[in-house]
Design a protein around this motif. Sequence first.
Motif, PDB file in Angstrom:
ATOM      1  N   GLY A  34       8.651  27.780   5.537  1.00 32.90           N
ATOM      2  CA  GLY A  34       8.119  28.795   4.630  1.00 32.90           C
ATOM      3  C   GLY A  34       7.556  28.177   3.372  1.00 32.90           C
ATOM      4  N   ALA A  35       8.283  27.203   2.814  1.00 28.42           N
ATOM      5  CA  ALA A  35       7.802  26.532   1.600  1.00 28.42           C
ATOM      6  C   ALA A  35       6.556  25.704   1.894  1.00 28.42           C
ATOM      7  CB  ALA A  35       8.910  25.643   1.035  1.00 28.42           C
ATOM      8  N   VAL A  36       6.510  25.073   3.076  1.00 24.04           N
ATOM      9  CA  VAL A  36       5.336  24.289   3.458  1.00 24.04           C
ATOM     10  C   VAL A  36       4.117  25.190   3.593  1.00 24.04           C
ATOM     11  CG1 VAL A  36       4.317  22.966   5.358  1.00 24.04           C
ATOM     12  CG2 VAL A  36       6.615  22.405   4.543  1.00 24.04           C
ATOM     13  N   HIS A  37       4.309  26.378   4.136  1.00 25.29           N
ATOM     14  CA  HIS A  37       3.205  27.311   4.311  1.00 25.29           C
ATOM     15  C   HIS A  37       2.600  27.709   2.956  1.00 25.29           C
ATOM     16  CE1 HIS A  37       0.798  30.395   6.264  1.00 25.29           C
ATOM     17  NE2 HIS A  37       1.234  31.277   5.387  1.00 25.29           N
ATOM     18  N   VAL A  38       3.467  27.826   1.945  1.00 17.60           N
ATOM     19  CA  VAL A  38       3.010  28.267   0.617  1.00 17.60           C
ATOM     20  C   VAL A  38       2.518  27.101  -0.231  1.00 17.60           C
ATOM     21  CG1 VAL A  38       3.731  29.363  -1.535  1.00 17.60           C
ATOM     22  CG2 VAL A  38       4.527  30.268   0.653  1.00 17.60           C
ATOM     23  N   MET A  39       3.249  25.974  -0.211  1.00 16.62           N
ATOM     24  CA  MET A  39       2.986  24.887  -1.154  1.00 16.62           C
ATOM     25  C   MET A  39       2.554  23.580  -0.502  1.00 16.62           C
ATOM     26  SD  MET A  39       6.151  25.404  -3.857  1.00 16.62           S
ATOM     27  CE  MET A  39       7.401  25.636  -2.577  1.00 16.62           C
ATOM     28  N   ALA A  79       2.962  16.006  16.656  1.00 11.37           N
ATOM     29  CA  ALA A  79       1.690  15.648  16.047  1.00 11.37           C
ATOM     30  C   ALA A  79       0.735  15.046  17.071  1.00 11.37           C
ATOM     31  CB  ALA A  79       1.923  14.657  14.895  1.00 11.37           C
ATOM     32  N   GLN A  80       1.273  14.236  17.975  1.00 17.31           N
ATOM     33  CA  GLN A  80       0.444  13.642  19.031  1.00 17.31           C
ATOM     34  C   GLN A  80      -0.139  14.715  19.946  1.00 17.31           C
ATOM     35  OE1 GLN A  80       1.276   9.733  21.214  1.00 17.31           O
ATOM     36  NE2 GLN A  80       2.014  11.218  22.715  1.00 17.31           N
ATOM     37  N   LEU A  81       0.630  15.805  20.139  1.00 17.17           N
ATOM     38  CA  LEU A  81       0.150  16.911  20.971  1.00 17.17           C
ATOM     39  C   LEU A  81      -0.807  17.828  20.210  1.00 17.17           C
ATOM     40  CD1 LEU A  81       3.460  17.927  22.829  1.00 17.17           C
ATOM     41  CD2 LEU A  81       1.540  16.600  23.737  1.00 17.17           C
ATOM     42  N   GLY A  82      -0.977  17.584  18.907  1.00 21.69           N
ATOM     43  CA  GLY A  82      -1.892  18.392  18.114  1.00 21.69           C
ATOM     44  C   GLY A  82      -1.287  19.671  17.571  1.00 21.69           C
ATOM     45  N   LEU A  83       0.034  19.778  17.524  1.00 23.32           N
ATOM     46  CA  LEU A  83       0.689  20.974  16.998  1.00 23.32           C
ATOM     47  C   LEU A  83       0.670  20.950  15.475  1.00 23.32           C
ATOM     48  CD1 LEU A  83       3.797  21.103  19.380  1.00 23.32           C
ATOM     49  CD2 LEU A  83       1.587  22.236  19.666  1.00 23.32           C
ATOM     50  N   SER A  84       0.696  22.126  14.856  1.00 28.13           N
ATOM     51  CA  SER A  84       0.674  22.222  13.397  1.00 28.13           C
ATOM     52  C   SER A  84       2.047  21.871  12.824  1.00 28.13           C
ATOM     53  CB  SER A  84       0.308  23.643  12.971  1.00 28.13           C
ATOM     54  OG  SER A  84       1.355  24.546  13.293  1.00 28.13           O
ATOM     55  N   PRO A  85       2.106  21.450  11.539  1.00 30.80           N
ATOM     56  CA  PRO A  85       3.405  21.159  10.917  1.00 30.80           C
ATOM     57  C   PRO A  85       4.376  22.342  10.972  1.00 30.80           C
ATOM     58  CG  PRO A  85       1.639  20.285   9.566  1.00 30.80           C
ATOM     59  CD  PRO A  85       0.980  21.093  10.645  1.00 30.80           C
ATOM     60  N   ALA A  86       3.883  23.569  10.776  1.00 30.92           N
ATOM     61  CA  ALA A  86       4.763  24.737  10.825  1.00 30.92           C
ATOM     62  C   ALA A  86       5.347  24.927  12.222  1.00 30.92           C
ATOM     63  CB  ALA A  86       3.993  25.987  10.398  1.00 30.92           C
ATOM     64  N   THR A  87       4.533  24.698  13.261  1.00 27.86           N
ATOM     65  CA  THR A  87       5.016  24.820  14.639  1.00 27.86           C
ATOM     66  C   THR A  87       6.054  23.749  14.950  1.00 27.86           C
ATOM     67  OG1 THR A  87       2.907  25.749  15.363  1.00 27.86           O
ATOM     68  CG2 THR A  87       4.331  24.820  17.066  1.00 27.86           C
ATOM     69  N   ILE A  88       5.800  22.547  14.485  1.00 20.56           N
ATOM     70  CA  ILE A  88       6.760  21.459  14.700  1.00 20.56           C
ATOM     71  C   ILE A  88       8.088  21.778  14.013  1.00 20.56           C
ATOM     72  CG2 ILE A  88       7.231  19.030  14.201  1.00 20.56           C
ATOM     73  CD1 ILE A  88       4.180  18.566  14.451  1.00 20.56           C
ATOM     74  N   GLY A 100      27.465  22.906   3.679  1.00 19.66           N
ATOM     75  CA  GLY A 100      26.439  23.696   4.350  1.00 19.66           C
ATOM     76  C   GLY A 100      25.179  23.796   3.531  1.00 19.66           C
ATOM     77  N   VAL A 101      25.345  24.031   2.233  1.00 22.65           N
ATOM     78  CA  VAL A 101      24.185  24.129   1.348  1.00 22.65           C
ATOM     79  C   VAL A 101      23.449  22.796   1.287  1.00 22.65           C
ATOM     80  CG1 VAL A 101      23.467  24.496  -1.043  1.00 22.65           C
ATOM     81  CG2 VAL A 101      25.188  25.987  -0.017  1.00 22.65           C
ATOM     82  N   TYR A 102      24.189  21.713   1.152  1.00 21.47           N
ATOM     83  CA  TYR A 102      23.579  20.380   1.100  1.00 21.47           C
ATOM     84  C   TYR A 102      22.803  20.090   2.386  1.00 21.47           C
ATOM     85  CZ  TYR A 102      23.253  15.456  -0.293  1.00 21.47           C
ATOM     86  OH  TYR A 102      22.799  14.213  -0.672  1.00 21.47           O
ATOM     87  N   SER A 103      23.381  20.506   3.524  1.00 19.74           N
ATOM     88  CA  SER A 103      22.742  20.249   4.812  1.00 19.74           C
ATOM     89  C   SER A 103      21.460  21.044   4.991  1.00 19.74           C
ATOM     90  CB  SER A 103      23.719  20.576   5.949  1.00 19.74           C
ATOM     91  OG  SER A 103      24.846  19.732   5.916  1.00 19.74           O
ATOM     92  N   ILE A 104      21.386  22.228   4.412  1.00 22.36           N
ATOM     93  CA  ILE A 104      20.137  23.004   4.490  1.00 22.36           C
ATOM     94  C   ILE A 104      18.992  22.205   3.865  1.00 22.36           C
ATOM     95  CG2 ILE A 104      18.943  25.035   3.600  1.00 22.36           C
ATOM     96  CD1 ILE A 104      21.583  26.566   3.932  1.00 22.36           C
ATOM     97  N   GLY A 105      19.269  21.565   2.731  1.00 24.83           N
ATOM     98  CA  GLY A 105      18.251  20.747   2.095  1.00 24.83           C
ATOM     99  C   GLY A 105      17.821  19.586   2.970  1.00 24.83           C
ATOM    100  N   LEU A 106      18.788  18.907   3.586  1.00 25.98           N
ATOM    101  CA  LEU A 106      18.445  17.798   4.478  1.00 25.98           C
ATOM    102  C   LEU A 106      17.650  18.290   5.681  1.00 25.98           C
ATOM    103  CD1 LEU A 106      21.782  15.752   4.468  1.00 25.98           C
ATOM    104  CD2 LEU A 106      19.733  15.382   3.087  1.00 25.98           C
ATOM    105  N   GLY A 107      18.022  19.466   6.188  1.00 24.37           N
ATOM    106  CA  GLY A 107      17.296  20.022   7.322  1.00 24.37           C
ATOM    107  C   GLY A 107      15.867  20.383   6.981  1.00 24.37           C
ATOM    108  N   ALA A 108      15.648  20.830   5.749  1.00 22.83           N
ATOM    109  CA  ALA A 108      14.289  21.178   5.329  1.00 22.83           C
ATOM    110  C   ALA A 108      13.391  19.952   5.268  1.00 22.83           C
ATOM    111  CB  ALA A 108      14.337  21.870   3.962  1.00 22.83           C
ATOM    112  N   VAL A 109      13.954  18.826   4.877  1.00 25.05           N
ATOM    113  CA  VAL A 109      13.170  17.605   4.689  1.00 25.05           C
ATOM    114  C   VAL A 109      12.927  16.859   5.999  1.00 25.05           C
ATOM    115  CG1 VAL A 109      13.288  15.291   3.667  1.00 25.05           C
ATOM    116  CG2 VAL A 109      13.796  17.292   2.276  1.00 25.05           C
TER     117      VAL A 109
END
Length: 386
Positions: free
Chosen positions: A156-161, A237-246, A20-29
């Motif tokens: 959350g990390a993308v929003h900060v960094m 991205a084609q629709l013009g949505l922000s990375p956080a929204t996607i 589960g922990v490993y999958s969280i990392g894959l999901g983030a990327v």
Amino acid sequence: MTPQGLTLRQLGPAIFLPSGVYSIGLGAVAPVVALSATGLGASFAVAAVVAGMVGVGQILGSIPAGVLVSRIGERRTMLLGAACAVPALLACVVAGHVLLLAFAVMLVGMAGATWGVARHAFMTEAVRPELRARAMSTLGGVGRIGTFAGPFAGAGAVHVMGLKGAYLVALGCSLLAGVLLMLLPSVPHSSSSGAERLKLISVVRDNSTTLRTLGFGVLLVGALRASRQTILPLWGAQLGLSPATIGLIFGISGGVDMLLFYPAGKLMDRHGRKAAAVPAMALLGTAFALLPLTSGMVGLTLAGVLMGIGNGLSAGLVMTIGADVSPAAGRARFLGVWRVFSDLGTGGGPLLIGAVTAVASLTASAVVVGSAGLLAALLLSRWLTR
């Protein structure tokens, strides 16, 4: 392992928690690889290819992982996979060119294949046959939970960094998964190491009919799953949505996945693998085909939800079928080859999207992948028995 095998509760600390922990990392990327490529100047078509390098790495890593499992055992192989993910993710963070990013993403895929094959071999040996689908779908569901939680953590990390924050989240998860695997008590089971010395070519030859039929079916399953991870961010991205929204839309789709994994396993254990496989592929194919009708956040979210339903119904499907048809002699090597078929789809799906997008459009890619989903439903209906 006892003659009766292990229960789901016994598998929790040893397998489900680290996975589960490993999958969280894959999901983030997952939602940010294509976006990182476009940020380095890549076109949509090239970005799809870069995202597909995860699958290429998995293809290259699966068969060596099966050999490793047969030599050093499942636990050590999983630890090796978690350790190898760390430098690969660091390379993603510092990548300043599309080619370097593509190579780093490929290494992430190889590390994931090493972890995944070892985990699959363990589950195949350890779980009681009557609980197999539920165990595999629960393991797949743990991955869905990671897919659900990972994009939120990554957003959350993308929003900060910025986009690099998602890779740092994945790096931390890989380290934590390895630590948990070392610290948590192991469970007794019949290991795949030491007991099998069949050559790889013999394993392939003895199981050629299975690999030609069901192997091609799971190749299509892998293609659909990977295409979902690629086309949703690109369409947003084609629709013009922000990375956080996607990332948020990606997480909602993963949340639907998460709700269905155990019912999918119960359905397969009670009514056969076909009962879940056929509707899952049909729903995924339909969701892709409907993408061209979306024009904003709401439409893309609805398509993502439909993809989540189809993907959730197929939780653990490839692992369950692989465990069902794997031979006692040469099992780890067979499972490594089996994963290659799924990984060929995982790598081929995004590459197909990139090729069709380059020649025609992203809309054409959605229609082509949707057609592949309906073909997968037809073939699995024919080749899977109750």
